[in-house]
Each structure stands twice: as structure tokens, then as C-alpha cells.
Design a protein around this motif. Structure first.
Motif, PDB file in Angstrom:
ATOM      1  N   LYS A   1      -9.933  -8.571  -7.705  1.00  0.00           N
ATOM      2  CA  LYS A   1     -10.547  -7.565  -6.827  1.00  0.00           C
ATOM      3  C   LYS A   1      -9.474  -6.734  -6.125  1.00  0.00           C
ATOM      4  CE  LYS A   1     -14.482 -10.590  -5.764  1.00  0.00           C
ATOM      5  NZ  LYS A   1     -15.161 -11.357  -4.687  1.00  0.00           N
ATOM      6  N   LYS A   2      -9.892  -5.598  -5.605  1.00  0.00           N
ATOM      7  CA  LYS A   2      -8.974  -4.739  -4.865  1.00  0.00           C
ATOM      8  C   LYS A   2      -8.779  -5.309  -3.457  1.00  0.00           C
ATOM      9  CE  LYS A   2      -8.230   0.068  -3.470  1.00  0.00           C
ATOM     10  NZ  LYS A   2      -8.793   1.423  -3.393  1.00  0.00           N
TER      11      LYS A   2
ATOM     12  N   ASP B   1      -8.383  -5.561   0.472  1.00  0.00           N
ATOM     13  CA  ASP B   1      -8.830  -4.706   1.575  1.00  0.00           C
ATOM     14  C   ASP B   1      -8.689  -5.466   2.881  1.00  0.00           C
ATOM     15  OD1 ASP B   1     -11.054  -6.471   1.729  1.00  0.00           O
ATOM     16  OD2 ASP B   1     -12.143  -5.274   0.257  1.00  0.00           O
TER      17      ASP B   1
ATOM     18  N   THR C   1       0.865  -1.175   0.000  1.00  0.00           N
ATOM     19  CA  THR C   1       0.000   0.000   0.000  1.00  0.00           C
ATOM     20  C   THR C   1       0.906   1.230   0.000  1.00  0.00           C
ATOM     21  OG1 THR C   1      -0.067  -0.137   2.403  1.00  0.00           O
ATOM     22  CG2 THR C   1      -1.865  -1.180   1.208  1.00  0.00           C
TER      23      THR C   1
END
Length: 608
Positions: free
Chosen positions: A567-568, A570, A358
Motif C-alpha cells: 500500500k501507499k 500515509d 517523500t
């Protein structure tokens, strides 16, 4: 008894490890019993005559009128009483109409006497189960030699010489013992180290007569060393940071041996050593970008080897540090000016707790106000290079390209003082990010002085820690009154729960608060917990370490799965996708988080 009971046993540990014949023996000698709602099954101080397995329904454990725990289908009652031959510690009451499988004590004892793995299930502590849990989450299984304490590793026997000895005699000693080093002094007093590189660079290459020069004249001092209770992987990281190949290992002030890089046969260590060397020699942004991509691609294979999450995160942090350091070096060359500053990383990178890459929060502390223009220019150039290498931009602009995060030491002191004196939600958020800072380039004395300033301020403003604690207690673990998971009811994350908000953050924030109170300079959560053992108790400290590792491992696995599905990544997981074993451990982890929050509340007098 119905065959459905056999199916039920096969689906629930530890009965699923027993052979068919043993299951039949248990079933034929046990009975089902109906317990109506509100009936007391066992009283406090009563010895249990059965191992009770909840087939349907639920029970509550109470002590002194307070609810201690809820038990549901698949849980056990009476196991501790039977295993350790001690009275039950709680009142056990049915909270709904329930059905129990009652296994008589005699039958239970016969089974555990023949099947050690069956007995082990009931004797394991919560810490043991969590440790096993996060290892099972990872695909591979292996004994990780990275986690060997150095005192248990096969160390080189130390070789010593006197500082007045001539280099020829020192070289002869090294040759005789087939060693590439010699320590100057003795085990209690290290006055230096001489390596084969010193002999080549400082004597042979200069044509100096080795009989005419002493050990004292070519030694390296001070000597880098490492404590014997540190793990092998920590020695690897120190060698990388200091660019050295060997470390004396110290125990109670004396050298017990020397660890050398060539003796460390860990595949992952070789990878990280290779990567850091490549980053060090590379100057092309495009080539650095390719290296950065290779690091991202390496995370999943590393995870699947079963690498301990603490090691994995510290390895990734070390590599990230190297990219940032390279960006700073290249930026200084471009700026064509140097000045007294420290480049710091904040947040999860400051704590060495990142995995999936990130954004990296960072900033600059410079010494003198007159250097502000240089610092601002440097920050913008560094961030531009990091973005080109592949680091994502921080959405909150907590970056060295933002003047708010580039300040002189005096300006930072004023900023920090304002945050502490006025602990509103925004300021608490900033302190949560900033107070985990780590200097990775430049003058570390600047950052050390600021940390002391922060500790002194907090000592005079204890209310700040109280306000931080109040914020921490707002984040309740997502587990309900009857031990059911509390999930999102609507929206993008319907039927999912937030691991970070409900478990990881309360541990990180709570541990940070105690570290600040106790003037602990370490920024990594697990390192802080090890330092806090005497303050919060060894058991709770160990429970928090294992819970934290379990939650982090579960989160990383979910993130990798989401990336694979396009998918992102999280912080959310769907508990229904977990095995019963994982669900139980997740509940245990959340229970430990609640216990920790309760301790914090009492410690800061927010709860009675």
C-alpha cells in the motif's frame, strides 16, 4: 469472585506482570462495587481508601466545575492519593453505570512493596510512559549510546602546546601521549589544532625541517568544537558535515576533552559515514540512484534496531542533504558558471524530520538580480538530477525548477513581507513551508540575513502570529468527549485517524510560531522545544518532545507496515490495531497536544 476478574487483571498492566499467587491474593481481598451514573465516587481533598480499577463504565474528573479528564475501562482511580499519601485533587463522578474492583489500601501497599515493577507503573510520569511507548513500538530494544551526552562519553584527554613551539617538539608530545592531535593554546583559549595529517601534509611531504617551523605556522584555525551537553550523535553529524575526525568538547567555556571518530563505535554511525563518503566521491547519476535506493532500504532495519526517532530522522536528513549537495555540485559543473547563491531545503526536510522519502521541497536565494537567469538554469538542472536519482517530484511544484521558488534576496524579502502582511490561508501555508528553510549549499550569509529580516517583520506584525495560531487551533486532536478516538466514518480511510493532522501538525506549527516570536533560528521541532523550555515551562516542553517522538514513531511504523503490504504510505492509522498500552499513550499524546493548544490560545489571547 468470578475467574473472569483474574482474566481481566491479566489483560491489564501492571497486573499482567504479577504471578498467579499474587493475583489470587488481590482477588480474595478485594470486592466488586456497582456505582450508578452521576454518583460521586471521591470528592476533592478526600483521601482514597482503595485503588479503584474500572471494570466497566466511565468516570469524569472535575476541578472548579471544569472537566479535566475522562477515565474508562482499564483505568485507575485513587492511585496517586495512595502512592504519594496525598488527598485527591479532583471530584470523581460516574458518567454511566459502572463497576469497580476496589482493592483496599493495605492490600495495594503489600503488593507494591514486593513488586517494584508494579509500583513503577503508578509512579511513572506521562513523559516516562511516552518515552517507553515509542521505544516499545520499535522491534529491537537496546541502550542507544548515540543518546549519551558528550560529557558522559569517554573523551580523550586534551594535549596542548604553545603557538611558538617548534613542530618537532609538538610531534614528540603527540607520540608520547599516543594522540593524533595537539591543541594550540589552553583550555580557556583555543588558538588552533594540529593533527597528524597537518604534520604529513604541511611539513614532511614538503621536506621542511620540523625544528625550523612553529605550531602557529601549521595550525588549523578556527577550531571546530562542540558543547558537552550535546549528544554523541550530534558530534557524529558535525564531523560528517565539517569532514573532520575530532572535536574538542567545551563546558562553560573550557575544554574538557576531545571526541574522535575512531572512538565512536555505533553501527549506525559507521553506516552513515560510509554512505556520505560514497555519495561524496560518486559522480554517476545511475550510481547515485543505487545509493539512494540503499538508503530507502536501510530505513526499516534502522527503525527496528530501536534507534531513537530524532536520531533516525537527523541521519536521514544528513544523507538527503549529501544527495542534494552532490546534485548542486554536478549541476554547477554542467552550467560552467558559478555565482553567489544559497540552495535551501524547506518543510520537513528543512526541519530534519523526514523518514520515508517523500518529496523534498527546495528553492534558491541568490544575491544579485542580474544572476536570475543563472539561478533559474541551475534550479532546473538540479531538480532534473534529483528526479533521476530517485527523489519524488513535489506535487505542489515547490522546487528550484519553479521560478516562484527561485528569487533574489530582495525578491524574497518582498515575498515574505506580502505573506506576513496578508496572512490569508494560502500565505500561511507558504510560510509554514518556507520558514523552516535550511541552507545546505552556498552562501549561508544570504539566508541568515533573510531570517533576521523575517524576525524583524514579525516583531512589527504580531497579528501574523495570531492568524497562524488561529489556523493551528483549527486542527483538533481526534479524541472525543469520552476519550474515544474520532475516526473517519466513510471512504478510503474508514475507521482510521490522521496522526499528522490531529497531532504532529499542531505541535510543529505551534512550536514554529513560538520560535518565530522568540527569534529562534533552529528549524528542527525538538531543537526548538529545547530552546523554548524557559518560555513554555520544562514540563510542557518535555511532554511535547516525548509526544512528538511517540506520534512520529507510530506514524513511521504504520508507513513501513503499509509499504510491506503493498500500500501507499500515509499518515493514517487504525487505533483498533494498537495495543491497549499504545491506545492509552496515544490518548495521552493527544491530551498534551490539546494542553499545548490551550496554552497557545491563552498566550495569543484567543481563549480566556
Amino acid at each position: 469472585m468470578s475467574l473472569d476478574i483474574k482474566k481481566f487483571l491479566k489483560e491489564h498492566p501492571p497486573f499482567n506482570v504479577l504471578p498467579e499467587k499474587e493475583l489470587d491474593f488481590i482477588i480474595n481481598n478485594s470486592s466488586l462495587n456497582y456505582i450508578p451514573k452521576d454518583e460521586i465516587l471521591l470528592k476533592e481533598d478526600q483521601y482514597s481508601e482503595y485503588l479503584y480499577l474500572i471494570v466497566k463504565g466511565g468516570f469524569v474528573l472535575k476541578k472548579d466545575g471544569s472537566t479535566v479528564e475522562f477515565l474508562e475501562t482499564g483505568d485507575y482511580i485513587g492511585d496517586t492519593s495512595l502512592i504519594f499519601n496525598q488527598p485527591n485533587r479532583f471530584n470523581v463522578k460516574a458518567i454511566e453505570d459502572s463497576i469497580l474492583l476496589e482493592i483496599p489500601e493495605e492490600i495495594f501497599r503489600k503488593v507494591i512493596s514486593k513488586h517494584p515493577e508494579f509500583k513503577e507503573f503508578f509512579t511513572k510520569t506521562t513523559i516516562d510512559k511516552l518515552t517507553e511507548g515509542y521505544k516499545k513500538i520499535q522491534v529491537g530494544t537496546f541502550e542507544d549510546s548515540s543518546l549519551i551526552p558528550l560529557k558522559q562519553f569517554k573523551l580523550k584527554e586534551p594535549l596542548y602546546c604553545d603557538k611558538e613551539e617548534n613542530v618537532k617538539d609538538v610531534a614528540s608530545k603527540m607520540s608520547e601521549k599516543n594522540l593524533s592531535f595537539c591543541l594550540v593554546g589552553n583550555k580557556k583559549n583555543l588558538e588552533g589544532i594540529i593533527t597528524d595529517k597537518d604534520l604529513k601534509d604541511k611539513v614532511l611531504s614538503k621536506g621542511i625541517d620540523p625544528t625550523k617551523i612553529t605550531a602557529d605556522q601549521i595550525k588549523t584555525y578556527p577550531v571546530e568544537y562542540i558543547e558537552s551537553d550535546k549528544f554523541l550523535f550530534e558530534a557524529v553529524l558535525k564531523m560528517i558535515r565539517k569532514n573532520i575526525k575530532r572535536l574538542p568538547v567545551i563546558e562553560e567555556g573550557s575544554v574538557i576533552g576531545v571526541v574522535e571518530d575512531r572512538d565512536i563505535f555505533i553501527h549506525q554511525s559507521k553506516n552513515i559515514l560510509y554512505l556520505t563518503k560514497q555519495i561524496e566521491v560518486e559522480s554517476s547519476i545511475e550510481n547515485l540512484r543505487q545509493l539512494y535506493i540503499s538508503v530507502e532500504e536501510a530505513i526499516e532495519p534502522l527503525f527496528k534496531t530501536g534507534k531513537d526517532i530524532e536520531i533516525l530522522q537527523k541521519y536521514i536528513a544528513e544523507i538527503n542533504d549529501r544527495f542534494v549537495q552532490k546534485a548542486v555540485k554536478l549541476s554547477l559543473e554542467e552550467l560552467k558558471e558559478d555565482f553567489d547563491f544559497s540552495f535551501i531545503v524547506l518543510g520537513s526536510e528543512g526541519r530534519k524530520e523526514q523518514t520515508i522519502n517523500t518529496d523534498i521541497d527546495n528553492g534558491i536565494i541568490f544575491k544579485e538580480e542580474i544572476e536570475k537567469e543563472k539561478a533559474l538554469k541551475l534550479g532546473k538542472i538540479v531538480i532534473d538530477k534529483l528526479l533521476k536519482i530517485g527523489f519524488p517530484e513535489c506535487p505542489g511544484k515547490i522546487m528550484a525548477s519553479n521560478p516562484e521558488w527561485v528569487k533574489s534576496a530582495k525578491e524574497w524579502e518582498k515575498t515574505v513581507e506580502n505573506w506576513i502582511i496578508q496572512p490569508d490561508p494560502v500565505n500561511i501555508m507558504y510560510t509554514s513551508i518556507f520558514f523552516d528553510y535550511r541552507s545546505i549549499y552556498g552562501n549561508t550569509e544570504i539566508t541568515s540575513k533573510l531570517r533576521e529580516y523575517i524576525f524583524n517583520l514579525i516583531e512589527k506584525n504580531r497579528n501574523f502570529l495570531v492568524m497562524m495560531t488561529m489556523k493551528t487551533l483549527e486542527f483538533e486532536p481526534p479524541i472525543g468527549f469520552f476519550r474515544e478516538f474520532i475516526v473517519e466514518k466513510t471512504g478510503e480511510h474508514k475507521n482510521e485517524l490522521d496522526l499528522k493532522k490531529g497531532g504532529i501538525f499542531p505541535i510543529v506549527q505551534g512550536v514554529r510560531i513560538l520560535a518565530l516570536e522568540n527569534r529562534i533560528s533552529e528549524t528542527n521541532t525538538i531543537d526548538r522545544l529545547r530552546k523554548l523550555r524557559n518560555k513554555i515551562g520544562e514540563n510542557l516542553s518535555d511532554e511535547l518532545i516525548e509526544s512528538f517522538k511517540f506520534l512520529q514513531t507510530l506514524r513511521l511504523r504504520s508507513q513501513l507496515e503499509k509499504i510491506k503490504a503493498g500500500k501507499k504510505p500515509d499518515n493514517y492509522i487504525n487505533p483498533e490495531n494498537l495495543t491497549k498500552f499504545e491506545k492509552d499513550l496515544l490518548k495521552d499524546a493527544f491530551k498534551i497536544v490539546k494542553k499545548f493548544q490551550e496554552m497557545l490560545g491563552i498566550h495569543f489571547r484567543l481563549r480566556v
